[in-house]
Design a protein around this motif. Structure first.
Motif, PDB file in Angstrom:
ATOM      1  N   TRP A  28      -9.590 -19.982  -4.404  1.00 27.03           N
ATOM      2  CA  TRP A  28     -10.964 -20.091  -3.910  1.00 27.03           C
ATOM      3  C   TRP A  28     -11.308 -21.554  -3.687  1.00 27.03           C
ATOM      4  O   TRP A  28     -10.785 -22.439  -4.372  1.00 27.03           O
ATOM      5  CB  TRP A  28     -11.944 -19.496  -4.917  1.00 27.03           C
ATOM      6  CG  TRP A  28     -11.887 -18.009  -5.017  1.00 27.03           C
ATOM      7  CD1 TRP A  28     -11.409 -17.282  -6.053  1.00 27.03           C
ATOM      8  CD2 TRP A  28     -12.315 -17.068  -4.025  1.00 27.03           C
ATOM      9  NE1 TRP A  28     -11.499 -15.941  -5.765  1.00 27.03           N
ATOM     10  CE2 TRP A  28     -12.054 -15.782  -4.534  1.00 27.03           C
ATOM     11  CE3 TRP A  28     -12.873 -17.179  -2.758  1.00 27.03           C
ATOM     12  CZ2 TRP A  28     -12.346 -14.623  -3.820  1.00 27.03           C
ATOM     13  CZ3 TRP A  28     -13.164 -16.023  -2.046  1.00 27.03           C
ATOM     14  CH2 TRP A  28     -12.906 -14.775  -2.569  1.00 27.03           C
ATOM     15  N   SER A  29     -12.193 -21.819  -2.761  1.00 28.20           N
ATOM     16  CA  SER A  29     -12.683 -23.179  -2.532  1.00 28.20           C
ATOM     17  C   SER A  29     -13.595 -23.559  -3.699  1.00 28.20           C
ATOM     18  O   SER A  29     -13.976 -22.702  -4.522  1.00 28.20           O
ATOM     19  CB  SER A  29     -13.453 -23.252  -1.215  1.00 28.20           C
ATOM     20  OG  SER A  29     -14.603 -22.428  -1.286  1.00 28.20           O
ATOM     21  N   ALA A  30     -13.973 -24.814  -3.780  1.00 28.88           N
ATOM     22  CA  ALA A  30     -14.828 -25.293  -4.868  1.00 28.88           C
ATOM     23  C   ALA A  30     -16.163 -24.557  -4.910  1.00 28.88           C
ATOM     24  O   ALA A  30     -16.684 -24.279  -5.989  1.00 28.88           O
ATOM     25  CB  ALA A  30     -15.048 -26.797  -4.727  1.00 28.88           C
ATOM     26  N   ASP A  31     -16.720 -24.214  -3.750  1.00 29.70           N
ATOM     27  CA  ASP A  31     -18.014 -23.528  -3.730  1.00 29.70           C
ATOM     28  C   ASP A  31     -17.889 -22.013  -3.861  1.00 29.70           C
ATOM     29  O   ASP A  31     -18.882 -21.303  -3.968  1.00 29.70           O
ATOM     30  CB  ASP A  31     -18.805 -23.881  -2.473  1.00 29.70           C
ATOM     31  CG  ASP A  31     -18.143 -23.442  -1.179  1.00 29.70           C
ATOM     32  OD1 ASP A  31     -17.142 -22.703  -1.217  1.00 29.70           O
ATOM     33  OD2 ASP A  31     -18.635 -23.848  -0.108  1.00 29.70           O
ATOM     34  N   GLY A  32     -16.662 -21.490  -3.848  1.00 22.81           N
ATOM     35  CA  GLY A  32     -16.432 -20.062  -4.019  1.00 22.81           C
ATOM     36  C   GLY A  32     -16.787 -19.205  -2.814  1.00 22.81           C
ATOM     37  O   GLY A  32     -16.767 -17.986  -2.892  1.00 22.81           O
ATOM     38  N   LYS A  33     -17.078 -19.825  -1.685  1.00 21.58           N
ATOM     39  CA  LYS A  33     -17.465 -19.078  -0.487  1.00 21.58           C
ATOM     40  C   LYS A  33     -16.308 -18.847   0.472  1.00 21.58           C
ATOM     41  O   LYS A  33     -16.455 -18.161   1.470  1.00 21.58           O
ATOM     42  CB  LYS A  33     -18.587 -19.816   0.250  1.00 21.58           C
ATOM     43  CG  LYS A  33     -19.877 -19.873  -0.533  1.00 21.58           C
ATOM     44  CD  LYS A  33     -20.954 -20.582   0.253  1.00 21.58           C
ATOM     45  CE  LYS A  33     -22.246 -20.642  -0.535  1.00 21.58           C
ATOM     46  NZ  LYS A  33     -23.301 -21.317   0.231  1.00 21.58           N
TER      47      LYS A  33
ATOM     48  N   SER B 230     -12.649 -27.599   1.838  1.00 18.75           N
ATOM     49  CA  SER B 230     -13.497 -28.369   0.934  1.00 18.75           C
ATOM     50  C   SER B 230     -12.801 -28.544  -0.406  1.00 18.75           C
ATOM     51  O   SER B 230     -13.421 -28.772  -1.422  1.00 18.75           O
ATOM     52  CB  SER B 230     -14.830 -27.638   0.726  1.00 18.75           C
ATOM     53  OG  SER B 230     -14.603 -26.370   0.136  1.00 18.75           O
ATOM     54  N   SER B 231     -11.479 -28.442  -0.405  1.00 18.85           N
ATOM     55  CA  SER B 231     -10.702 -28.473  -1.635  1.00 18.85           C
ATOM     56  C   SER B 231     -10.288 -29.897  -2.001  1.00 18.85           C
ATOM     57  O   SER B 231      -9.937 -30.687  -1.139  1.00 18.85           O
ATOM     58  CB  SER B 231      -9.452 -27.615  -1.454  1.00 18.85           C
ATOM     59  OG  SER B 231      -8.606 -27.760  -2.567  1.00 18.85           O
TER      60      SER B 231
END
Length: 72
Positions: free
Chosen positions: A13-18, A60-61
């Motif tokens: 998952w990306s940092a924002d979880g989206k 965004s990782s």
């Protein structure tokens, strides 16, 4: 599959979880896809993602750049 700890080097998952990130599409298709689908074709996986309104996006990782990022 994204939450499987053993697969975190290939998909996470990306940092924002989206969105989720695929770090090595070739290895992901060869080792992961057959565990969850009846195929090992990354292009078919992408078509399935598109069908369910996921689209390719920017990363965004903080890790090394992924090969692809997909968001809904």
């Amino acid at each position: 599959m994204v939450d499987t700890p053993a697969l975190q080097n290939l998909i996470s998952w990306s940092a924002d979880g989206k969105s989720f990130l695929v770090y090595s599409p070739e290895e992901f298709a060869r080792t992961v896809l057959p565990q969850f689908f009846k195929h090992s074709n990354f292009a078919s996986f992408l078509r399935q993602l598109n069908f369910y309104s996921w689209s390719k996006g920017a990363s965004s990782s903080p890790r090394p750049p992924p090969a692809a990022s997909y968001a809904r």
